[in-house]
Design a protein around this motif. Structure first.
Motif, mmCIF file in Angstrom:
data_model
loop_
_atom_site.group_PDB
_atom_site.id
_atom_site.type_symbol
_atom_site.label_atom_id
_atom_site.label_comp_id
_atom_site.label_asym_id
_atom_site.label_seq_id
_atom_site.Cartn_x
_atom_site.Cartn_y
_atom_site.Cartn_z
ATOM 1 N N TYR A 168 -17.591 16.375 24.670
ATOM 2 C CA TYR A 168 -18.046 17.727 24.336
ATOM 3 C C TYR A 168 -18.765 18.321 25.539
ATOM 4 O O TYR A 168 -19.651 17.686 26.130
ATOM 5 C CB TYR A 168 -18.985 17.697 23.130
ATOM 6 N N SER A 172 -19.459 25.145 27.776
ATOM 7 C CA SER A 172 -18.296 25.937 27.359
ATOM 8 C C SER A 172 -17.972 25.786 25.877
ATOM 9 O O SER A 172 -17.021 26.391 25.383
ATOM 10 C CB SER A 172 -17.064 25.539 28.185
ATOM 11 N N SER A 173 -18.745 24.948 25.182
ATOM 12 C CA SER A 173 -18.517 24.681 23.749
ATOM 13 C C SER A 173 -17.079 24.243 23.480
ATOM 14 O O SER A 173 -16.431 24.688 22.529
ATOM 15 C CB SER A 173 -18.853 25.926 22.912
ATOM 16 N N THR A 174 -16.558 23.353 24.337
ATOM 17 C CA THR A 174 -15.201 22.845 24.152
ATOM 18 C C THR A 174 -15.242 21.352 23.866
ATOM 19 O O THR A 174 -16.149 20.630 24.298
ATOM 20 C CB THR A 174 -14.341 23.090 25.404
ATOM 21 N N THR A 176 -12.681 17.934 23.852
ATOM 22 C CA THR A 176 -11.406 17.295 24.168
ATOM 23 C C THR A 176 -11.519 15.820 23.814
ATOM 24 O O THR A 176 -12.616 15.246 23.845
ATOM 25 C CB THR A 176 -11.052 17.423 25.659
ATOM 26 N N ASN A 200 -7.802 19.063 21.473
ATOM 27 C CA ASN A 200 -8.421 20.124 22.271
ATOM 28 C C ASN A 200 -8.881 21.196 21.295
ATOM 29 O O ASN A 200 -8.069 21.766 20.563
ATOM 30 C CB ASN A 200 -7.427 20.729 23.270
ATOM 31 N N ALA A 201 -10.189 21.446 21.274
ATOM 32 C CA ALA A 201 -10.712 22.388 20.292
ATOM 33 C C ALA A 201 -11.852 23.196 20.878
ATOM 34 O O ALA A 201 -12.578 22.741 21.773
ATOM 35 C CB ALA A 201 -11.189 21.637 19.050
ATOM 36 N N LYS A 202 -11.991 24.394 20.358
ATOM 37 C CA LYS A 202 -13.121 25.253 20.697
ATOM 38 C C LYS A 202 -14.131 25.135 19.565
ATOM 39 O O LYS A 202 -13.797 25.364 18.402
ATOM 40 C CB LYS A 202 -12.657 26.704 20.846
ATOM 41 N N ALA A 214 -15.719 20.151 14.002
ATOM 42 C CA ALA A 214 -14.459 20.215 14.752
ATOM 43 C C ALA A 214 -13.787 18.854 14.797
ATOM 44 O O ALA A 214 -12.555 18.737 14.690
ATOM 45 C CB ALA A 214 -14.723 20.733 16.166
#
Length: 271
Positions: A168, A172-174, A176, A200-202, A214
């Motif tokens: 995490y 960028s709050s992403t 993977t 892969n998630a936002k 998520a």
């Protein structure tokens, strides 16, 4: 390929819960007691990639061994217990040693603590038995979230493991990561399922609850995909290969084949 390289490949690819059996088989073939020390790098790679578990002395708690919480020189740390420990990969033991107090130094310390709590709640809800780990990366730019859930049933000739690892990135709050499933079934045969899913998630927000939400969505979707795939195999590909049962709808006891009419015919016996 050298002998060490060949043997290392066996160690590194050992099925879940079967590392000791693989090592024992290698030693029985070679008749050598030096195998474990010679192959220590392979044992370490296996343990770190499989998120192997070790117990802290005097505790029933198991902690994860991985590259994410490695301190080098066979030492690892655990953020839940605020401790570091040594582990001798070549010993194939289940217990750590030389436990010391460990203070996490990270700009994301509060987020790490929050993720530990919410990821544990997620694990309790979805896994019968599991272990988790949450660790900031070396450059402190990301946070690794690990889950490992194993189920061993050697008496019934099968073992399996679920592993999920995510990175995490708070800036960028992403999110993977990778979900891996490894199941080995070996009664009267040798069947192994190895499957992985990239994630892969936002993340909707920056809280620990948002991150784990998520993760839960990704894992739920993958579980549903696996269930559909298994159902399709059972009703499709596997069924087309052979009948699940003979026409009599009874399993053949092959050790008693001579007692069947077909066995008598094959063996040239009385008709």
């Amino acid at each position: 390929m050298s002998r060490t390289e060949a043997l290392s490949s066996f160690i590194e690819s050992a099925p879940p819960g079967e590392l000791n059996d693989v090592t024992k088989a290698i030693k029985n073939i070679l008749g050598e007691d030096s195998v474990q020390s010679e192959l220590e790098p392979a044992f370490q790679k296996h343990n770190e990639e499989q998120f192997s578990l070790v117990k802290l002395p005097g505790s029933n708690d198991s902690v994860i061994v991985s590259s994410y919480n490695s301190l080098g020189e066979r030492r690892y740390y655990d953020t839940e217990n605020n401790s570091s420990f040594a582990y001798d990969h070549a010993s194939l033991g289940e217990e750590a040693s030389d436990v010391r107090s460990y203070t996490l130094e990270s700009n994301h310390e509060d987020l790490v603590k929050g993720l530990l709590k919410t990821l544990r709640s997620h694990g309790t809800e979805h896994y019968p038995e599991y272990n988790i780990g949450v660790y900031p990366t070396n450059d402190d730019s990301q946070i690794a979230l690990l889950t490992v859930a194993s189920k061993y049933s050697p008496a019934n000739y099968w073992n399996g493991r679920w592993r999920s690892s995510y990175l995490y990135t708070p800036s960028s709050s992403t999110l993977t990561g990778t979900i891996s499933v490894d199941v080995h079934y070996y009664e009267d045969g040798n069947v192994r399922l190895l499957t992985t899913k990239k994630v892969n998630a936002k993340v909707g927000g920056g809280s620990s609850a948002d991150v784990v939400k998520a993760i839960a969505q990704a894992e739920r979707a993958y579980q549903e995909d696996l269930n559909k795939a298994f159902g399709g195999l059972a009703e499709g590909a596997f069924k087309s290969l052979r009948r699940q049962l003979p026409i009599t709808r009874q399993k053949i006891e092959w050790e008693k084949i001579s007692g069947y009419r077909l066995g008598q015919d094959i063996g040239g016996g009385r008709r």
